[in-house]
Design a protein around this motif. Structure first.
Motif, PDB file in Angstrom:
ATOM      1  N   ARG A 314     117.094  32.162 -16.099  1.00 59.65           N
ATOM      2  CA  ARG A 314     116.917  32.899 -14.911  1.00 59.65           C
ATOM      3  C   ARG A 314     117.113  32.220 -13.833  1.00 59.65           C
ATOM      4  O   ARG A 314     117.155  30.933 -13.620  1.00 59.65           O
ATOM      5  N   HIS A 315     117.190  32.671 -12.501  1.00 57.46           N
ATOM      6  CA  HIS A 315     117.129  32.042 -11.249  1.00 57.46           C
ATOM      7  C   HIS A 315     116.139  30.929 -11.170  1.00 57.46           C
ATOM      8  O   HIS A 315     114.897  31.718 -11.362  1.00 57.46           O
ATOM      9  N   MET A 316     116.297  29.952 -10.639  1.00 56.06           N
ATOM     10  CA  MET A 316     115.107  28.854 -10.728  1.00 56.06           C
ATOM     11  C   MET A 316     115.282  28.181  -9.452  1.00 56.06           C
ATOM     12  O   MET A 316     116.375  27.968  -8.656  1.00 56.06           O
ATOM     13  N   LYS A 317     114.127  27.626  -9.106  1.00 53.55           N
ATOM     14  CA  LYS A 317     113.947  26.801  -7.929  1.00 53.55           C
ATOM     15  C   LYS A 317     113.526  25.317  -8.021  1.00 53.55           C
ATOM     16  O   LYS A 317     114.074  24.264  -8.355  1.00 53.55           O
ATOM     17  N   CYS A 318     112.137  25.502  -8.280  1.00 52.14           N
ATOM     18  CA  CYS A 318     111.349  24.053  -8.673  1.00 52.14           C
ATOM     19  C   CYS A 318     111.475  23.592  -9.819  1.00 52.14           C
ATOM     20  O   CYS A 318     111.621  22.483 -10.048  1.00 52.14           O
ATOM     21  N   GLY A 319     111.456  24.388 -10.872  1.00 55.19           N
ATOM     22  CA  GLY A 319     111.592  23.936 -12.270  1.00 55.19           C
ATOM     23  C   GLY A 319     110.447  23.557 -12.925  1.00 55.19           C
ATOM     24  O   GLY A 319     110.291  22.969 -14.025  1.00 55.19           O
ATOM     25  N   LEU A 320     109.402  23.714 -12.033  1.00 59.12           N
ATOM     26  CA  LEU A 320     107.899  23.320 -12.528  1.00 59.12           C
ATOM     27  C   LEU A 320     106.944  24.318 -12.603  1.00 59.12           C
ATOM     28  O   LEU A 320     105.603  23.589 -12.570  1.00 59.12           O
ATOM     29  N   GLY A 321     107.217  25.305 -12.712  1.00 56.85           N
ATOM     30  CA  GLY A 321     106.366  26.520 -12.638  1.00 56.85           C
ATOM     31  C   GLY A 321     105.440  26.557 -11.429  1.00 56.85           C
ATOM     32  O   GLY A 321     104.203  27.375 -11.726  1.00 56.85           O
ATOM     33  N   LYS A 322     105.968  26.200 -10.448  1.00 60.21           N
ATOM     34  CA  LYS A 322     105.155  26.267  -9.208  1.00 60.21           C
ATOM     35  C   LYS A 322     105.684  27.410  -8.111  1.00 60.21           C
ATOM     36  O   LYS A 322     104.892  28.309  -7.556  1.00 60.21           O
ATOM     37  N   CYS A 323     106.942  27.511  -8.082  1.00 60.41           N
ATOM     38  CA  CYS A 323     107.436  28.555  -6.973  1.00 60.41           C
ATOM     39  C   CYS A 323     107.584  29.999  -7.360  1.00 60.41           C
ATOM     40  O   CYS A 323     107.383  30.777  -6.424  1.00 60.41           O
ATOM     41  N   GLY A 324     107.549  30.344  -8.637  1.00 56.19           N
ATOM     42  CA  GLY A 324     107.291  31.501  -9.283  1.00 56.19           C
ATOM     43  C   GLY A 324     108.714  32.259  -9.086  1.00 56.19           C
ATOM     44  O   GLY A 324     108.744  33.511  -9.536  1.00 56.19           O
ATOM     45  N   LYS A 325     109.744  31.861  -8.761  1.00 58.17           N
ATOM     46  CA  LYS A 325     111.131  32.470  -8.936  1.00 58.17           C
ATOM     47  C   LYS A 325     111.565  32.881 -10.172  1.00 58.17           C
ATOM     48  O   LYS A 325     112.428  33.994 -10.249  1.00 58.17           O
ATOM     49  N   CYS A 326     111.289  32.286 -11.083  1.00 56.97           N
ATOM     50  CA  CYS A 326     111.803  32.321 -12.556  1.00 56.97           C
ATOM     51  C   CYS A 326     110.870  33.297 -13.113  1.00 56.97           C
ATOM     52  O   CYS A 326     111.261  33.767 -14.453  1.00 56.97           O
ATOM     53  N   ARG A 327     109.879  33.568 -12.658  1.00 57.24           N
ATOM     54  CA  ARG A 327     108.712  34.500 -13.696  1.00 57.24           C
ATOM     55  C   ARG A 327     109.357  35.894 -14.132  1.00 57.24           C
ATOM     56  O   ARG A 327     109.955  36.548 -13.377  1.00 57.24           O
ATOM     57  N   ILE A 328     108.876  36.135 -15.468  1.00 56.27           N
ATOM     58  CA  ILE A 328     109.050  37.486 -15.935  1.00 56.27           C
ATOM     59  C   ILE A 328     107.671  37.934 -16.108  1.00 56.27           C
ATOM     60  O   ILE A 328     107.435  37.456 -17.158  1.00 56.27           O
ATOM     61  N   ASN A 329     107.169  38.872 -15.365  1.00 55.22           N
ATOM     62  CA  ASN A 329     105.755  39.101 -15.864  1.00 55.22           C
ATOM     63  C   ASN A 329     105.054  37.908 -15.885  1.00 55.22           C
ATOM     64  O   ASN A 329     104.812  36.961 -15.034  1.00 55.22           O
ATOM     65  N   ASP A 330     104.328  37.827 -17.044  1.00 53.19           N
ATOM     66  CA  ASP A 330     103.486  36.687 -17.329  1.00 53.19           C
ATOM     67  C   ASP A 330     104.183  35.506 -17.791  1.00 53.19           C
ATOM     68  O   ASP A 330     103.245  34.389 -18.029  1.00 53.19           O
ATOM     69  N   ILE A 331     105.432  35.433 -17.873  1.00 51.53           N
ATOM     70  CA  ILE A 331     105.807  34.434 -18.417  1.00 51.53           C
ATOM     71  C   ILE A 331     106.785  33.468 -17.318  1.00 51.53           C
ATOM     72  O   ILE A 331     107.648  34.283 -16.634  1.00 51.53           O
ATOM     73  N   CYS A 332     106.471  32.211 -17.094  1.00 52.28           N
ATOM     74  CA  CYS A 332     107.519  31.219 -16.132  1.00 52.28           C
ATOM     75  C   CYS A 332     108.421  30.831 -17.050  1.00 52.28           C
ATOM     76  O   CYS A 332     108.199  30.002 -17.929  1.00 52.28           O
ATOM     77  N   VAL A 333     109.668  31.497 -16.870  1.00 53.36           N
ATOM     78  CA  VAL A 333     110.724  30.588 -17.676  1.00 53.36           C
ATOM     79  C   VAL A 333     111.066  29.193 -17.741  1.00 53.36           C
ATOM     80  O   VAL A 333     111.450  28.493 -18.689  1.00 53.36           O
ATOM     81  N   CYS A 334     110.980  28.846 -16.692  1.00 53.13           N
ATOM     82  CA  CYS A 334     111.097  27.233 -16.367  1.00 53.13           C
ATOM     83  C   CYS A 334     110.276  26.384 -17.222  1.00 53.13           C
ATOM     84  O   CYS A 334     110.508  25.356 -17.309  1.00 53.13           O
TER      85      CYS A 334
END
Ligand SMILES: Cc1cc2nc3c(=O)[nH]c(=O)nc-3n(C[C@H](O)[C@H](O)[C@H](O)COP(=O)(O)OP(=O)(O)OC[C@H]3O[C@@H](n4cnc5c(N)ncnc54)[C@H](O)[C@@H]3O)c2cc1C
Ligand code: SF4
Ligand code: FES
Length: 354
Positions: A314-334
């Motif tokens: 998924r599109h990602m930014k921080c890679g650290l579970g902080k920015c929320g860009k990669c979230r799919i509902n309750d899952i942080c893909v990064c």
């Protein structure tokens, strides 16, 4: 409502107890909460250093002076990591560049220290002045300070990367994410299904599998691409195939078919597989539309839901579970991915279905 951790009733509970009844305890808590507990947990403080609290304090308490005093008095050695170190890129030197296809180049990087990672984990790589983006580690999942990534020239950053040469430097953060849990595949036949750039992740996986070849049953790779010129790691795959370590089957959707490979998308390779589905773990990496086509065929053939792993990029930014860009509902893909057991994401409509 105005409240403050410095008021004497701040910790008073209904039963009448008050846990920090005196001012010294309240001051201690204030400093520890903002500067110690968060540091212990996240290696950063809750202070951005604006200085407002020093300026505005009516009692002229200067937190900077207090902190410096505490620091001098403490006997513990200074922590090795610095606040927010995970956001700060380290420098990696480009050792080698090779064109794999018209639009994809392999870069070998010398990292500042050896990395350990599972196949499927990724790095955030920055080109100075251009930005940062996630790239899957394409090399073998073994502890090493040399790492390979494959970069497709897609936009500003990746085109800038393509202009870099050996001796140039990039920024790197990571590795991040969760990859394929190799130990869960022991004794299984492995059906590795690659579509397009999904092969980058699977190259690291295959190198990891071949390093412990005896732990697994048969390993079959089904690889679909647009034309034969779009195959990544073509020579490597063919040599593994010839050596009998990996049964590779190829499909192309377009172009000349001089290789004699199957014509059509990767689903055509799923017909008449000479594997026992109950023994198979399927490891699939490609675009979501490929999962929509491949997953139902695998299930119909007899692969169990517990034995299917997918790569969800998924599109990602921080890679650290902080920015929320990669979230799919309750899952942080990064953080939890990008490699997921199917059972973990099947309830997420957006993950696979549109
Ligand atoms: C976990 C992960 C692993 C990846 N691994 C690789 C890899 O091994 N090799 C590789 O070439 N690419 C990989 N990508 C995609 C790569 O990050 C993007 O191609 C890159 O961000 C594009 O940046 P750009 O400035 O060149 O292009 P842009 O001009 O920003 O965009 C060009 C294209 O890239 C897509 N894109 C932009 N930003 C991202 C982003 N943050 N994540 C995903 N796609 C994006 C856009 O939708 C567009 O289609 C990966 C992405 C993720 C999330
Ligand atoms: S310096 Fe600024 S950010 Fe830090 S504690 Fe004081 S007011 Fe808050
Ligand atoms: S990329 Fe920022 S939360 Fe995942």
């Amino acid at each position: 409502t105005w409240d403050s951790c410095q008021f004497d009733q701040f910790t008073k509970v209904a039963g009448g107890d008050e846990f920090r009844g005196n001012q010294a305890d309240r001051q201690r808590h204030r400093f520890f909460r903002k500067y110690k507990y968060l540091w212990d947990k996240y290696q950063r403080t809750a202070c951005v250093g604006c200085g407002r609290c020093s300026r505005e304090c009516l009692s002229r308490i200067d937190p900077v002076a207090v902190l410096n005093r505490l620091h001098q008095q403490q006997s513990l050695p200074a922590p090795k990591s610095s606040p927010a170190a995970e956001y700060r890129p380290e420098l990696a030197e480009i050792l080698y560049v090779e064109s794999l296809t018209e639009s994809e180049k392999l870069f070998r990087l010398r990292m500042p220290h050896p990395l350990e990672f599972e196949p499927g984990e990724f790095l955030e790589i920055s080109v100075f002045g251009q930005g940062e983006a996630p790239f899957t580690i394409a090399s073998a999942p073994e502890r090493s300070d040399e790492i390979e990534v494959v970069v497709r020239a897609a936009g500003t950053l990746t085109q800038a990367m393509h202009r870099l040469r050996p001796g140039d430097t990039v920024g790197v953060r990571g590795p991040f994410g969760c990859g394929f849990p190799l130990e869960r595949f022991n004794g299984r036949d492995l059906l590795v299904v690659a579509g397009g750039m999904g092969m980058i992740t699977l190259r690291s996986l295959v190198l990891g599998l071949l390093a412990r070849r005896d732990d697994y049953g048969r390993i079959m790779l089904l690889y679909g691409a647009r034309t034969v010129d779009h195959y990544l790691f073509r020579d490597e795959l063919l040599s593994w195939h010839r050596e009998g370590n990996l049964d590779c089957r190829f499909a192309v959707t377009q172009g000349d078919n001089s290789w004699g490979v199957t014509r059509g998308d990767v689903t055509h390779l799923l017909k008449d597989l000479d594997l026992e589905p109950a023994r198979v773990t399927a490891l699939v990496s490609g675009p979501a539309r490929m999962y929509r086509a491949v997953n139902p065929l695998l299930f119909r053939w007899g692969v169990g839901e517990d034995h299917l792993y997918l790569n969800l990029e998924r599109h990602m930014k921080c890679g650290l579970g902080k920015c929320g860009k990669c979230r799919i509902n309750d899952i942080c893909v990064c953080e939890s991915g990008p490699i997921f057991p199917y059972a973990r994401v099947k309830h997420l409509k957006e993950a696979i279905e549109r």
